[in-house]
Design an enzyme around this catalytic site. Structure first.
Site: not given
Ligand code: P1T
Length: 384
Positions: A51, A103, A200
């Site tokens: 961790r 988001y 992403k």
């Molecule tokens: O899904 P995660 O890895 O927890 O990330 C969150 C997140 C934060 N910021 C942006 C700009 C994002 O697009 C996302 C996650 N977005 C999607 C899952 C989506 O389909 O838009």
């Protein structure tokens, strides 16, 4: 030559990396271990518990710092876990000014979790700098910028936000998920913290859920590391390895995402059955000048509304697409289509999301790196 002297397209491959000390492995081994042998209490080789630190995660964190031109990287179990850690820099009573188009999960975290801990959020269209300044008061601590925004593709001027943050002694954090450091490097434009959903474009293959924070400042890095270790939402070794592998091709993937994004955006704009296309590369996009100055290209995310703006028309299109998969997420090599109102942004009340343009007929495309002709043919058969 130090890593810092490398150009971006070399940093993605070499930044922060060196062959493994044990056997010279060129890729960092997946150190799938929770703990490390000590010869005497405290007598370890730099890692004591996974961790607190893990060599595969450390390799990813060094790469993240390198590609964002930062000094310190931190890898988390998801993008939201990274934002959660960042928000724990705040204290009850602190106020945050955030973009109003972001988001849906970030909005949900702010409204449904952190407001209960005494933080106050102001949501405002940050393209309007004066409107942001109006929200700032003596309790304001942080500006939260997402640019380009998800899903409306607004572009926020990071340098202008940095000037505002400096004038009012605030932290500036930028969610760089849509742009990636290939297109823009917020720390160089004056931001204090860069955040990523590495799920992403950084990972790039839709096979991990990972988050990241990158900073330049040591004191800020120490505070965030303390939170990361104390709260514990770390990225595991296997996901660290996969994300690191993804980053090595970020620059070539992004180049193609941008090329295909442009072809798809222009095709949709010329289509008689399409009402509106949101893509910052268009000269008539309201923030095109900022985008052209701040970004190297315009990315592979495109949102659009079919003529008549009906929910049924939008659903019919996303259901007919075959090469584009109907799915949440974005930034992978494969093209995805999403319906924000019922999927990624469903947690934002209809009235709120419609204020920023997230109407029931909006479709969001994550344009992948397939042959563009196949993507156009797919859109052609789905849009009637
Ligand atoms: O899904 P995660 O890895 O927890 O990330 C969150 C997140 C934060 N910021 C942006 C700009 C994002 O697009 C996302 C996650 N977005 C999607 C899952 C989506 O389909 O838009």
């Amino acid at each position: 030559m130090s890593d810092k002297d490398l150009r971006f397209n070399s940093k993605t491959i070499h930044g922060g990396q060196s062959p493994d000390k044990a056997y010279g492995a060129v890729m960092p081994p997946i150190y799938q271990t929770s703990t490390y042998a000590q010869d005497t209490p405290g007598g370890h080789q730099g890692f004591e518990y996974s961790r607190s630190g893990n060599p595969t995660r450390a390799a990813l964190e060094a790469s993240l710092a390198s590609i964002e031109n930062g000094n310190y990287g931190l890898a988390f179990g998801s993008g939201l876990a990274a934002i959660d850690a960042l928000m724990k820099l705040m204290k009850p009573g602190d106020e945050i000014v955030s973009t109003n188009d972001l988001y849906g999960g970030s909005y949900r975290l702010f409204k449904k979790i952190f407001e209960d801990f005494g933080l106050k959020f102001h949501f405002v269209g940050m393209q309007d700098i004066a409107a942001v300044e109006e929200c700032i008061n003596k309790n304001t601590r942080l500006l939260w910028v997402e640019t380009p925004t998800n899903p409306m593709m607004n572009v926020i001027d990071i340098e202008a936000m940095a000037a505002l943050a400096k004038r009012h002694d605030l932290l500036l954090a930028v969610d760089n998920t849509f742009a990636t450091p290939y297109l823009q490097q917020p720390l160089d434009l004056g931001a204090d913290i860069v955040m990523h959903s590495a799920t992403k474009y950084l990972g790039g293959h839709s096979d991990v859920v990972v988050g990241a924070l990158v900073v330049k400042d040591k004191e800020l890095a120490d505070k965030l590391y303390f939170i990361q270790n104390a709260s514990g939402a770390v990225c595991g070794p296997m996901d660290s390895f996969l994300t690191l592998r993804g980053i090595k091709t970020l620059h070539v993937r992004m180049q193609r995402h941008c090329e295909n994004g442009r072809i798809v955006a222009e095709y949709l704009k010329a289509h008689p059955a399409i009402e509106k296309v949101y893509w910052p590369g268009f000269e008539d996009h309201p923030n095109h000048d900022v985008a052209a100055r701040q970004m190297k290209d315009f990315g592979g995310m495109v949102s659009f509304v079919p003529k008549g703006s009906s929910y049924d028309a939008a659903i019919a299109i996303v259901e007919k697409l075959k090469v584009f998969t109907l799915a949440e997420s974005l930034g992978g090599v494969e093209s995805l289509a999403g319906h924000p109102a019922s999927m990624t942004h469903a947690s934002i009340p209809k009235e709120e999301r419609e204020k920023s343009g997230v109407v029931d007929s909006l479709i969001r495309l994550s344009v992948g790196i397939e042959d563009a002709a196949d993507l156009i043919a797919d859109l052609e058969q789905a849009i009637v």
